[in-house]
Scaffold this active site. Structure first.
Site, PDB file in Angstrom:
ATOM      1  N   PHE A 147       8.048  29.241  63.259  1.00 22.91           N
ATOM      2  CA  PHE A 147       9.384  29.008  63.835  1.00 22.91           C
ATOM      3  C   PHE A 147      10.125  30.345  63.787  1.00 22.91           C
ATOM      4  O   PHE A 147      10.415  30.849  62.693  1.00 22.91           O
ATOM      5  CB  PHE A 147      10.058  27.959  62.952  1.00 22.91           C
ATOM      6  CG  PHE A 147      11.482  27.591  63.247  1.00 22.91           C
ATOM      7  CD1 PHE A 147      11.790  26.589  64.165  1.00 22.91           C
ATOM      8  CD2 PHE A 147      12.523  28.187  62.551  1.00 22.91           C
ATOM      9  CE1 PHE A 147      13.106  26.197  64.384  1.00 22.91           C
ATOM     10  CE2 PHE A 147      13.844  27.803  62.759  1.00 22.91           C
ATOM     11  CZ  PHE A 147      14.133  26.805  63.678  1.00 22.91           C
ATOM     12  N   LEU A 149      13.307  32.042  64.564  1.00 29.24           N
ATOM     13  CA  LEU A 149      14.730  31.965  64.898  1.00 29.24           C
ATOM     14  C   LEU A 149      15.485  33.174  64.350  1.00 29.24           C
ATOM     15  O   LEU A 149      16.200  33.865  65.070  1.00 29.24           O
ATOM     16  CB  LEU A 149      15.317  30.663  64.315  1.00 29.24           C
ATOM     17  CG  LEU A 149      16.822  30.448  64.494  1.00 29.24           C
ATOM     18  CD1 LEU A 149      17.172  30.260  65.971  1.00 29.24           C
ATOM     19  CD2 LEU A 149      17.297  29.218  63.706  1.00 29.24           C
ATOM     20  N   GLU A 151      16.951  36.625  62.994  1.00 34.63           N
ATOM     21  CA  GLU A 151      16.885  38.039  63.385  1.00 34.63           C
ATOM     22  C   GLU A 151      17.763  38.827  62.433  1.00 34.63           C
ATOM     23  O   GLU A 151      18.644  38.245  61.780  1.00 34.63           O
ATOM     24  CB  GLU A 151      17.450  38.216  64.808  1.00 34.63           C
ATOM     25  CG  GLU A 151      16.718  37.395  65.835  1.00 34.63           C
ATOM     26  CD  GLU A 151      17.317  37.541  67.229  1.00 34.63           C
ATOM     27  OE1 GLU A 151      18.286  38.309  67.413  1.00 34.63           O
ATOM     28  OE2 GLU A 151      16.785  36.872  68.130  1.00 34.63           O
ATOM     29  N   ALA A 154      21.367  37.841  62.399  1.00 36.60           N
ATOM     30  CA  ALA A 154      21.518  36.471  62.931  1.00 36.60           C
ATOM     31  C   ALA A 154      20.644  35.527  62.109  1.00 36.60           C
ATOM     32  O   ALA A 154      19.564  35.131  62.541  1.00 36.60           O
ATOM     33  CB  ALA A 154      21.158  36.411  64.404  1.00 36.60           C
ATOM     34  N   GLN A 362      14.596  28.912  29.394  1.00 35.38           N
ATOM     35  CA  GLN A 362      15.338  28.957  28.122  1.00 35.38           C
ATOM     36  C   GLN A 362      14.603  28.168  27.036  1.00 35.38           C
ATOM     37  O   GLN A 362      14.472  28.624  25.896  1.00 35.38           O
ATOM     38  CB  GLN A 362      16.746  28.362  28.351  1.00 35.38           C
ATOM     39  CG  GLN A 362      17.740  28.678  27.258  1.00 35.38           C
ATOM     40  CD  GLN A 362      18.098  30.159  27.229  1.00 35.38           C
ATOM     41  OE1 GLN A 362      17.839  30.891  28.174  1.00 35.38           O
ATOM     42  NE2 GLN A 362      18.653  30.608  26.110  1.00 35.38           N
ATOM     43  N   HIS A 364      11.499  27.617  26.839  1.00 38.76           N
ATOM     44  CA  HIS A 364      10.257  28.326  26.475  1.00 38.76           C
ATOM     45  C   HIS A 364      10.529  29.600  25.672  1.00 38.76           C
ATOM     46  O   HIS A 364       9.569  30.248  25.219  1.00 38.76           O
ATOM     47  CB  HIS A 364       9.432  28.671  27.728  1.00 38.76           C
ATOM     48  CG  HIS A 364       8.649  27.510  28.258  1.00 38.76           C
ATOM     49  ND1 HIS A 364       9.232  26.431  28.891  1.00 38.76           N
ATOM     50  CD2 HIS A 364       7.312  27.244  28.241  1.00 38.76           C
ATOM     51  CE1 HIS A 364       8.302  25.561  29.254  1.00 38.76           C
ATOM     52  NE2 HIS A 364       7.127  26.022  28.862  1.00 38.76           N
ATOM     53  N   GLU A 389      16.414  27.857  55.574  1.00 38.30           N
ATOM     54  CA  GLU A 389      16.835  26.626  56.258  1.00 38.30           C
ATOM     55  C   GLU A 389      18.320  26.337  55.973  1.00 38.30           C
ATOM     56  O   GLU A 389      18.730  25.191  55.834  1.00 38.30           O
ATOM     57  CB  GLU A 389      15.896  25.455  55.916  1.00 38.30           C
ATOM     58  CG  GLU A 389      14.452  25.820  56.279  1.00 38.30           C
ATOM     59  CD  GLU A 389      13.506  24.659  56.474  1.00 38.30           C
ATOM     60  OE1 GLU A 389      13.961  23.525  56.675  1.00 38.30           O
ATOM     61  OE2 GLU A 389      12.290  24.907  56.447  1.00 38.30           O
ATOM     62  N   SER A 392      23.143  27.789  50.627  1.00 34.22           N
ATOM     63  CA  SER A 392      24.037  26.784  50.024  1.00 34.22           C
ATOM     64  C   SER A 392      25.443  26.862  50.634  1.00 34.22           C
ATOM     65  O   SER A 392      26.110  25.830  50.820  1.00 34.22           O
ATOM     66  CB  SER A 392      24.121  26.992  48.507  1.00 34.22           C
ATOM     67  OG  SER A 392      22.900  26.638  47.902  1.00 34.22           O
TER      68      SER A 392
HETATM   69  C1  LIG Z   1      10.826  33.755  52.405  1.00 33.51           C
HETATM   70  C2  LIG Z   1      11.650  33.422  53.607  1.00 33.51           C
HETATM   71  C3  LIG Z   1      11.101  32.633  54.604  1.00 33.51           C
HETATM   72  C4  LIG Z   1      11.828  32.392  55.769  1.00 33.51           C
HETATM   73  N1  LIG Z   1      11.235  31.719  56.814  1.00 33.51           N
HETATM   74  C5  LIG Z   1      11.867  31.665  58.021  1.00 33.51           C
HETATM   75  C6  LIG Z   1      11.189  31.138  59.161  1.00 33.51           C
HETATM   76  O1  LIG Z   1      10.050  30.669  59.099  1.00 33.51           O
HETATM   77  N2  LIG Z   1      11.843  31.171  60.365  1.00 33.51           N
HETATM   78  C7  LIG Z   1      13.097  31.663  60.495  1.00 33.51           C
HETATM   79  O2  LIG Z   1      13.614  31.672  61.601  1.00 33.51           O
HETATM   80  N3  LIG Z   1      13.777  32.163  59.417  1.00 33.51           N
HETATM   81  C8  LIG Z   1      13.181  32.180  58.195  1.00 33.51           C
HETATM   82  N4  LIG Z   1      13.826  32.714  57.103  1.00 33.51           N
HETATM   83  C9  LIG Z   1      15.178  33.218  57.274  1.00 33.51           C
HETATM   84  C10 LIG Z   1      16.232  32.415  56.524  1.00 33.51           C
HETATM   85  O3  LIG Z   1      16.453  31.182  57.144  1.00 33.51           O
HETATM   86  C11 LIG Z   1      17.506  33.289  56.443  1.00 33.51           C
HETATM   87  O4  LIG Z   1      17.194  34.364  55.571  1.00 33.51           O
HETATM   88  C12 LIG Z   1      18.706  32.512  55.943  1.00 33.51           C
HETATM   89  O5  LIG Z   1      19.148  31.595  56.903  1.00 33.51           O
HETATM   90  C13 LIG Z   1      19.877  33.440  55.592  1.00 33.51           C
HETATM   91  O6  LIG Z   1      20.154  34.326  56.636  1.00 33.51           O
HETATM   92  P1  LIG Z   1      20.275  35.902  56.335  1.00 33.51           P
HETATM   93  O7  LIG Z   1      19.066  36.309  55.577  1.00 33.51           O
HETATM   94  O8  LIG Z   1      20.548  36.590  57.609  1.00 33.51           O
HETATM   95  O9  LIG Z   1      21.490  36.036  55.340  1.00 33.51           O
HETATM   96  P2  LIG Z   1      23.051  36.087  55.729  1.00 33.51           P
HETATM   97  O10 LIG Z   1      23.325  35.067  56.770  1.00 33.51           O
HETATM   98  O11 LIG Z   1      23.449  37.502  56.013  1.00 33.51           O
HETATM   99  O12 LIG Z   1      23.726  35.608  54.373  1.00 33.51           O
HETATM  100  C14 LIG Z   1      24.143  36.490  53.346  1.00 33.51           C
HETATM  101  C15 LIG Z   1      25.184  35.765  52.507  1.00 33.51           C
HETATM  102  O13 LIG Z   1      26.352  35.527  53.300  1.00 33.51           O
HETATM  103  C16 LIG Z   1      26.663  34.140  53.273  1.00 33.51           C
HETATM  104  N5  LIG Z   1      27.234  33.761  54.563  1.00 33.51           N
HETATM  105  C17 LIG Z   1      26.758  34.045  55.802  1.00 33.51           C
HETATM  106  N6  LIG Z   1      27.533  33.486  56.736  1.00 33.51           N
HETATM  107  C18 LIG Z   1      28.526  32.840  56.083  1.00 33.51           C
HETATM  108  C19 LIG Z   1      29.650  32.073  56.490  1.00 33.51           C
HETATM  109  N7  LIG Z   1      29.909  31.833  57.772  1.00 33.51           N
HETATM  110  N8  LIG Z   1      30.457  31.556  55.539  1.00 33.51           N
HETATM  111  C20 LIG Z   1      30.196  31.762  54.227  1.00 33.51           C
HETATM  112  N9  LIG Z   1      29.146  32.476  53.771  1.00 33.51           N
HETATM  113  C21 LIG Z   1      28.334  33.011  54.688  1.00 33.51           C
HETATM  114  C22 LIG Z   1      25.334  33.455  53.017  1.00 33.51           C
HETATM  115  O14 LIG Z   1      25.508  32.143  52.500  1.00 33.51           O
HETATM  116  C23 LIG Z   1      24.706  34.394  52.014  1.00 33.51           C
HETATM  117  O15 LIG Z   1      25.192  34.149  50.739  1.00 33.51           O
HETATM  118  C24 LIG Z   1      13.137  32.911  55.908  1.00 33.51           C
HETATM  119  C25 LIG Z   1      13.705  33.656  54.880  1.00 33.51           C
HETATM  120  C26 LIG Z   1      12.968  33.933  53.737  1.00 33.51           C
HETATM  121  C27 LIG Z   1      13.600  34.796  52.669  1.00 33.51           C
END
Ligand SMILES: Cc1cc2nc3c(=O)[nH]c(=O)nc-3n(C[C@H](O)[C@H](O)[C@H](O)COP(=O)(O)OP(=O)(O)OC[C@H]3O[C@@H](n4cnc5c(N)ncnc54)[C@H](O)[C@@H]3O)c2cc1C
Length: 410
Positions: A147, A149, A151, A154, A362, A364, A389, A392
């Site tokens: 999947f 999505l 970037e 983004a 903790q 352990h 996905e 939080s």
């Molecule tokens: C091991 C791994 C596997 C993954 N697998 C996939 C996959 O198969 N396909 C795919 O498409 N993606 C995948 N991802 C991507 C994942 O879904 C994203 O990393 C995640 O959604 C967070 O986006 P970001 O990394 O750009 O962080 P950011 O969006 O930059 O977030 C950084 C911080 O800002 C906070 N934040 C961002 N926007 C807001 C807001 N509007 N209000 C408040 N707080 C905010 C976030 O909560 C976080 O604390 C994967 C990521 C990892 C690490």
């Protein structure tokens, strides 16, 4: 017809009378599902669990475990039977995930994208031709689907994605970069979200395409070096002038992409919540076993009330999480809540397992900080569950924003 086969010296069974010609999706009945659950539990606990260390050290799922998972139908448990899957509904999927979550999360990740975020885009939004082309391979494990999505820039806000898809005659031409894509190094199929036009009053302008990994211009980067979940792989994926036919546009419509992503992710949140409960149960069991046997000054540490309090908090978290997962899964299946409940379950359960894993370390003591300990691995592995996905923070926005909207609508 799908067979749920445990190819591990345990017994073999057929999961129900699965016909291929029914109009309504065939369901797995309770007896068959109990059998599937029993076999999955046996596979997880007697086959995979003893090899967790090997999986972590080699950063790979052994071929025999991959083959056994294929034979058991685990690459397609959530794919409808009509297309060769087991056809579990989300309540059954959640029960299965609580079992799968008892061992290294890399196991579930191997087939998680086929059943979940990638596969469900096709199940929910693909045309019959697209389903016929891909779903049987996805269900059998012959095809690994990813999947794509996220970037750079983004992630939490996928509506800001910049990958483009431009019409050229009957084809579409894709350009852009994706990151952190689970199973990308193994993928045969990328489910790629791309912009066909800027967002406007009619929608986000995001479509979704089925792109075979061997299409010229698709380039998968090196495997990411992650904090945990060794054996599960992610990588960047680059699309440079990738030409696909019109038939690759999911649903034959430019406007289903964003909705497909949001629906697939929301469903996936219940599944991730269930996995969290499985890992939390494992961390709890490891903690209880340790507390009952490890001693200080000749006294088992489980005799100390402050250690008992940590066990109590773990147990309470696991029970609350399990109840919430079941509630959210039921709400999904009954179509009474497909937005707030999945986010509430993911938020609570992923935060809960983080806390339970922390308490496990903790309990352990110093040994909990050592690489060979199960709870040390769990502590690192579950950190991801609060990030992907939807973080939080994003779950809180969905829940809080959803409640306010409901109230405003009266
Ligand atoms: C091991 C791994 C596997 C993954 N697998 C996939 C996959 O198969 N396909 C795919 O498409 N993606 C995948 N991802 C991507 C994942 O879904 C994203 O990393 C995640 O959604 C967070 O986006 P970001 O990394 O750009 O962080 P950011 O969006 O930059 O977030 C950084 C911080 O800002 C906070 N934040 C961002 N926007 C807001 C807001 N509007 N209000 C408040 N707080 C905010 C976030 O909560 C976080 O604390 C994967 C990521 C990892 C690490």
């Amino acid at each position: 017809m799908s067979l749920f086969v445990l190819d591990t010296g345990l017994r073999t069974t057929q999961a129900g009378s699965m016909t291929t010609s029914q109009a309504a999706p065939a369901q797995v009945d309770d007896d068959d599902f109990r059998e599937i659950l029993t076999q999955t539990r046996a596979f997880v606990r007697t086959v995979v669990l003893p090899r967790e260390q090997e999986i972590a050290e080699t950063n790979a799922i052994p071929d025999d475990i991959r083959a056994a998972a294929k034979d058991m139908g685990l690459f397609g448990y959530a794919i409808p039977q009509e297309w060769g899957g087991l056809g579990l509904n989300l309540m059954q999927d959640a029960e299965l995930a609580m079992e799968l979550g008892y061992t290294t999360l890399a196991l579930r990740s191997m087939f998680g994208t086929n059943n979940g975020i990638a596969g469900q885009v096709l199940v929910g939004f693909g045309t019959d031709e697209q389903k016929a082309q891909w779903l049987e391979g996805i269900a059998s494990g012959a095809v690994v689907a990813s999947f794509a999505l996220t970037e750079p820039g983004a992630g939490s806000n996928p509506a800001g994605l910049r990958t483009t898809a431009k019409r050229d005659g009957d084809d579409w031409v894709l350009n852009g970069d994706k990151c952190f894509i689970t199973n990308a190094p193994l993928a045969d199929l990328f489910v790629v979200f791309a912009r066909t036009r800027p967002a406007d009053a009619d929608g986000t302008g995001i479509a979704v395409f089925l792109v075979s990994a061997d299409t010229p211009g698709v380039e998968v980067g090196a495997k990411d070096k992650k904090m945990g979940q060794e054996g599960a792989w992610t990588a960047d994926v680059h699309f440079t002038d990738v030409r696909v036919p019109a038939s690759a546009l999911v649903g034959g419509s430019e406007d289903v992409g964003y909705r497909a992503a949001m629906t697939s992710l929301a469903r996936g949140r219940v599944h991730i919540a269930a996995l969290s409960v499985g890992q939390a149960q494992r961390a709890l069991d490891e903690s209880v076993a340790h507390a009952a046997t490890a001693t200080q000054g000749g006294t088992p540490i489980g005799g100390f009330q402050l250690v008992q309090a940590m066990l109590a908090d773990q147990q309470t978290g696991v029970m609350a999480g399990r109840a919430l997962v079941r509630d959210a899964a039921r709400a999904w299946v009954e179509n009474t809540d497909r937005r707030i409940a999945p986010s509430a379950a993911k938020l609570f359960c992923t935060e809960m397992v983080g806390k339970v894993a922390d308490l496990a370390v903790q309990i352990h003591g110093g040994s909990g900080y050592m690489r060979e300990m199960v709870v040390e691995r769990i502590y690192r592995d579950v950190r991801l569950l609060r990030l992907y996905e939807g973080t939080s923070e994003i779950q809180r926005l969905i829940i809080g924003g959803g409640l306010v909207k409901q109230a405003q609508r009266g």
